[in-house]
Design a protein around this motif. Structure first.
Motif, PDB file in Angstrom:
ATOM      1  N   SER A   1      87.678 121.244 109.820  1.00  0.00           N
ATOM      2  CA  SER A   1      86.444 120.690 109.262  1.00  0.00           C
ATOM      3  C   SER A   1      86.593 119.170 109.281  1.00  0.00           C
ATOM      4  O   SER A   1      87.517 118.628 108.671  1.00  0.00           O
ATOM      5  CB  SER A   1      86.226 121.179 107.828  1.00  0.00           C
ATOM      6  OG  SER A   1      86.033 122.581 107.798  1.00  0.00           O
ATOM      7  N   ASP A   2      85.684 118.507 110.005  1.00  0.00           N
ATOM      8  CA  ASP A   2      85.774 117.062 110.189  1.00  0.00           C
ATOM      9  C   ASP A   2      84.504 116.395 109.694  1.00  0.00           C
ATOM     10  O   ASP A   2      83.399 116.935 109.846  1.00  0.00           O
ATOM     11  CB  ASP A   2      85.971 116.717 111.666  1.00  0.00           C
ATOM     12  CG  ASP A   2      87.302 117.229 112.203  1.00  0.00           C
ATOM     13  OD1 ASP A   2      88.267 117.268 111.416  1.00  0.00           O
ATOM     14  OD2 ASP A   2      87.370 117.580 113.385  1.00  0.00           O
ATOM     15  N   PHE A   3      84.658 115.196 109.130  1.00  0.00           N
ATOM     16  CA  PHE A   3      83.536 114.489 108.531  1.00  0.00           C
ATOM     17  C   PHE A   3      83.566 113.021 108.932  1.00  0.00           C
ATOM     18  O   PHE A   3      84.627 112.404 108.977  1.00  0.00           O
ATOM     19  CB  PHE A   3      83.579 114.634 107.006  1.00  0.00           C
ATOM     20  CG  PHE A   3      83.740 116.063 106.570  1.00  0.00           C
ATOM     21  CD1 PHE A   3      82.654 116.938 106.600  1.00  0.00           C
ATOM     22  CD2 PHE A   3      84.973 116.549 106.194  1.00  0.00           C
ATOM     23  CE1 PHE A   3      82.798 118.261 106.249  1.00  0.00           C
ATOM     24  CE2 PHE A   3      85.131 117.880 105.833  1.00  0.00           C
ATOM     25  CZ  PHE A   3      84.039 118.740 105.856  1.00  0.00           C
ATOM     26  N   THR A   4      82.389 112.492 109.206  1.00  0.00           N
ATOM     27  CA  THR A   4      82.257 111.092 109.601  1.00  0.00           C
ATOM     28  C   THR A   4      81.031 110.489 108.933  1.00  0.00           C
ATOM     29  O   THR A   4      79.940 111.069 109.004  1.00  0.00           O
ATOM     30  CB  THR A   4      82.109 110.967 111.132  1.00  0.00           C
ATOM     31  OG1 THR A   4      83.271 111.496 111.758  1.00  0.00           O
ATOM     32  CG2 THR A   4      81.936 109.512 111.542  1.00  0.00           C
ATOM     33  N   VAL A   5      81.227 109.346 108.279  1.00  0.00           N
ATOM     34  CA  VAL A   5      80.096 108.568 107.759  1.00  0.00           C
ATOM     35  C   VAL A   5      79.797 107.496 108.796  1.00  0.00           C
ATOM     36  O   VAL A   5      80.669 106.706 109.161  1.00  0.00           O
ATOM     37  CB  VAL A   5      80.430 107.926 106.400  1.00  0.00           C
ATOM     38  CG1 VAL A   5      79.234 107.120 105.897  1.00  0.00           C
ATOM     39  CG2 VAL A   5      80.823 108.994 105.382  1.00  0.00           C
ATOM     40  N   ILE A   6      78.544 107.471 109.289  1.00  0.00           N
ATOM     41  CA  ILE A   6      78.216 106.605 110.413  1.00  0.00           C
ATOM     42  C   ILE A   6      76.801 106.048 110.281  1.00  0.00           C
ATOM     43  O   ILE A   6      75.892 106.735 109.808  1.00  0.00           O
ATOM     44  CB  ILE A   6      78.366 107.387 111.743  1.00  0.00           C
ATOM     45  CG1 ILE A   6      78.135 106.478 112.954  1.00  0.00           C
ATOM     46  CG2 ILE A   6      77.480 108.619 111.780  1.00  0.00           C
ATOM     47  CD1 ILE A   6      78.510 107.134 114.281  1.00  0.00           C
TER      48      ILE A   6
ATOM     49  N   ASP B   1      80.165 100.732 113.295  1.00  0.00           N
ATOM     50  CA  ASP B   1      79.177 101.638 112.695  1.00  0.00           C
ATOM     51  C   ASP B   1      79.828 102.829 112.000  1.00  0.00           C
ATOM     52  O   ASP B   1      79.193 103.501 111.190  1.00  0.00           O
ATOM     53  CB  ASP B   1      78.220 102.171 113.771  1.00  0.00           C
ATOM     54  CG  ASP B   1      77.350 101.075 114.365  1.00  0.00           C
ATOM     55  OD1 ASP B   1      77.123 100.069 113.663  1.00  0.00           O
ATOM     56  OD2 ASP B   1      76.914 101.228 115.513  1.00  0.00           O
ATOM     57  N   ILE B   2      81.079 103.092 112.331  1.00  0.00           N
ATOM     58  CA  ILE B   2      81.798 104.228 111.733  1.00  0.00           C
ATOM     59  C   ILE B   2      82.457 103.739 110.446  1.00  0.00           C
ATOM     60  O   ILE B   2      83.423 102.973 110.468  1.00  0.00           O
ATOM     61  CB  ILE B   2      82.843 104.783 112.714  1.00  0.00           C
ATOM     62  CG1 ILE B   2      82.154 105.280 113.996  1.00  0.00           C
ATOM     63  CG2 ILE B   2      83.618 105.921 112.065  1.00  0.00           C
ATOM     64  CD1 ILE B   2      83.110 105.546 115.130  1.00  0.00           C
TER      65      ILE B   2
ATOM     66  N   ALA C   1      84.603 108.260  99.704  1.00  0.00           N
ATOM     67  CA  ALA C   1      85.323 107.194  98.987  1.00  0.00           C
ATOM     68  C   ALA C   1      85.880 106.166  99.966  1.00  0.00           C
ATOM     69  O   ALA C   1      85.821 104.956  99.713  1.00  0.00           O
ATOM     70  CB  ALA C   1      86.454 107.810  98.160  1.00  0.00           C
ATOM     71  N   ALA C   2      86.407 106.636 101.097  1.00  0.00           N
ATOM     72  CA  ALA C   2      86.942 105.712 102.094  1.00  0.00           C
ATOM     73  C   ALA C   2      85.842 104.838 102.686  1.00  0.00           C
ATOM     74  O   ALA C   2      86.072 103.680 103.043  1.00  0.00           O
ATOM     75  CB  ALA C   2      87.643 106.499 103.207  1.00  0.00           C
ATOM     76  N   ALA C   3      84.627 105.395 102.771  1.00  0.00           N
ATOM     77  CA  ALA C   3      83.491 104.631 103.297  1.00  0.00           C
ATOM     78  C   ALA C   3      82.885 103.725 102.248  1.00  0.00           C
ATOM     79  O   ALA C   3      82.078 102.840 102.592  1.00  0.00           O
ATOM     80  CB  ALA C   3      82.428 105.594 103.831  1.00  0.00           C
TER      81      ALA C   3
END
Length: 420
Positions: free
Chosen positions: A189-194, A209-210, A360-362
Motif C-alpha cells: 500500500s503506497d501513498f503520495t501527496v502531490i 510537486d511531490i 505528517a511528512a508532507a
C-alpha cells in the motif's frame, strides 16, 4: 520512425505493459486473450516440458495437472526468501530466475502486440518493498532491475507506482488540486501527496510537486492470509491444542499455508513428517488430517485462490459461503462482511497509520486533500474504503483504472525520460 516509450507494471497479483508515443495518449497492450492484464503467475508442469503464464498457469493448476504454481513473486523481493531455490523436476530455480522468466514472457507478449522490439522501460516500484529496512528495500529494487535487464532491456528506470497513477489521472485535471494517491495492490500500500494542475503536468521535473511519499508492505495477499487464518485454517486445527492440553498446535504451518508465496515451503518430506507428528498428538486429529491431506495433494494455492474469491465476493455482498472440497477433504463455513472487516483490522490499521505518517511528512492535514486518487484492486475492499472515507470525508474520490493506471502513468513517465 516515432519512438515508442514503454512502462511496465510488474505487480504482485497482475502485471501490465503500456506504451506512449509523441502526440498520442498512452495505451495498455493486450497480454492474454486480448486482455491488458497478465496475472503474475507461472506454472511449471510436471507432465510436459511447458511453463505456463497468467490465467493459463492458474487454469493448468486448478484443472489438476501435476506441477508447481508460483504466485506473488514480487513479495519475495528484498526478503530472505529471495535466496531460496525451488526445485522443479531436475532444475533448482532461484527466485531471480523465476521472476526473469515472467518478465521475459511479459516483454515477449508486449512486443508481439506492438510489432517491434522494446529496449528502454520505466518500471513501477512500491514506495516500500520492505518496511523499516532501507538496505533490504534497496536490494529489492536491485534484484528486480537485474531480472529486467537480463531479459534484454538496455535502459531501465524506476518510478514509484503511486506517482505513476497520479500522472495518469492528471491528464483530466482542469485546475490546481492537492491530491493523495492511494495505491493499494496485491502486496503493498503506497501513498503520495502531490500537487496537480494542467501547468504542472507539462513540467519534466515534478520533484517539487511531490510533498511526501509513504507506504507499508500490506496489500491484497495479506488480506487473503488474514481471512484464511481467521475463518479457514481453524477448520484444519489452527487454535486447538494437543491431546494432553499442555500447549497449542504450532502456528507456523498454518501461517505458511495461508500465505501465497510461502505455501511451497510445506511441500517437502520433512514438513510432511512434522505435520503427521502434529496430527498424532493433536486434540482434534481429524482436523489436522485435513491439513495433512491438502499438503500431500498440493492443494495450497487452489485453497488460497478460493479464499481470495470469498474476499472478492464480500466486496459485493454481506455474506458468502466458503466451500472447498477434494476427494479426501471438505471445508465449509459461512463468512460475513463484518468478519472480513474484523479479520483485516490489523492491516487496515497499518494502512491508516502509513497514511498519517505520509500526511505528517508532507505537513498537510487530511482536510486539505482535495482529491483522493484510488488505484490498485484492493481499494475495492469495503474495509479499506471505510478507512479512507473516515480519513478524507470531504475529498473527491476518483477511481482510476484499478489495474491499468500505474502502467499508463509509467508509459507517460517513460516519454518524459526517454523522449527525443
Amino acid at each position: 520512425m516515432t519512438r515508442v516509450h514503454c512502462g511496465m507494471d510488474f505487480g504482485t497479483s497482475n502485471s501490465t505493459f503500456a506504451v506512449a508515443t509523441e502526440g498520442s495518449a498512452p495505451r495498455l497492450l493486450p497480454l492474454e486473450d486480448d486482455r491488458p492484464t497478465l496475472p503474475s503467475a507461472l506454472f511449471f508442469s510436471f507432465e510436459d516440458p511447458g511453463i505456463y503464464f497468467g490465467r493459463e498457469a492458474v487454469s493448468q493448476y486448478v484443472s489438476g495437472i501435476d506441477g508447481r504454481l508460483m504466485r506473488a513473486l514480487k513479495s519475495v523481493l528484498g526478503t530472505t526468501l529471495f535466496a531460496d531455490r525451488t526445485r522443479v523436476k531436475q532444475h533448482a530455480y532461484g527466485f531471480g530466475e523465476i521472476i526473469g522468466l515472467f518478465i521475459a514472457q511479459l516483454k515477449a507478449r508486449a512486443e508481439t502486440a506492438l510489432g517491434e522490439e522494446t529496449r528502454a522501460v520505466v518500471c513501477g516500484r512500491p514506495v516500500r518493498f520492505v518496511d523499516d529496512d532501507d538496505s533490504a528495500d534497496a536490494a529489492a529494487q536491485d534484484q528486480l532491475a537485474a531480472a529486467v535487464r537480463a531479459q534484454g532491456f538496455s535502459e531501465v528506470e524506476f518510478q514509484f507506482e503511486p506517482i505513476a497513477a497520479a500522472l495518469d489521472y492528471e491528464q483530466q485535471v482542469s485546475g490546481e488540486e492537492l491530491g493523495l494517491v492511494a495505491d493499494i495492490g496485491g502486496g503493498t500500500s503506497d501513498f503520495t501527496v502531490i500537487r496537480l494542475s494542467p501547468e504542472r503536468a507539462r513540467s519534466l521535473d515534478r520533484q517539487s510537486d511531490i510533498l511526501a511519499t509513504g507506504g507499508v508492505h500490506v496489500g491484497g495477499t495479506d488480506f487473503d492470509r488474514l481471512l484464511s487464518l481467521k475463518k479457514v485454517m481453524p477448520l484444519m486445527g489452527l487454535g486447538t491444542g494437543t491431546a494432553d492440553g499442555k500447549r497449542n498446535l504450532p502456528v507456523a504451518p498454518y501461517y505458511d499455508f495461508a500465505t501465497w508465496h510461502r505455501i511451497n515451503r510445506l511441500y517437502s518430506a520433512k514438513m510432511l513428517a512434522e505435520l503427521r507428528s502434529t496430527q498424532k498428538e493433536a486434540q482434534h486429529p481429524d482436523l489436522v488430517a485435513a491439513l495433512v491431506a491438502l499438503v500431500e495433494e498440493r492443494q495450497g494455492h487452489r485453497l488460497a485462490g478460493r479464499v481470495e474469491e470469498a474476499k472478492i465476493a464480500l466486496s459485493e455482498a454481506d455474506q458468502t459461503l466458503f466451500r472447498f472440497t477434494t476427494p479426501d477433504v471438505r471445508l465449509e463455513t459461512g463468512i460475513t462482511a463484518s468478519e472480513l472487516t474484523e479479520a483485516l483490522d490489523s492491516a487496515t490499521s497499518a494502512i491508516a497509520e502509513a497514511i498519517a505518517r505520509t500526511l505528517a511528512a508532507a505537513g498537510v492535514a487530511g482536510e486539505r486533500i482535495d482529491t483522493l486518487i484510488l488505484t490498485g484492486g484492493s481499494t475495492r475492499v469495503p474495509a479499506v474504503g471505510r478507512v479512507l472515507k473516515a480519513l478524507f470525508p470531504a475529498a473527491k474520490a476518483v477511481e482510476t483504472d484499478a489495474f491499468g493506471s500505474v502502467g499508463l502513468g509509467l508509459a507517460l513517465d517513460a516519454k518524459r525520460r526517454f523522449g527525443d
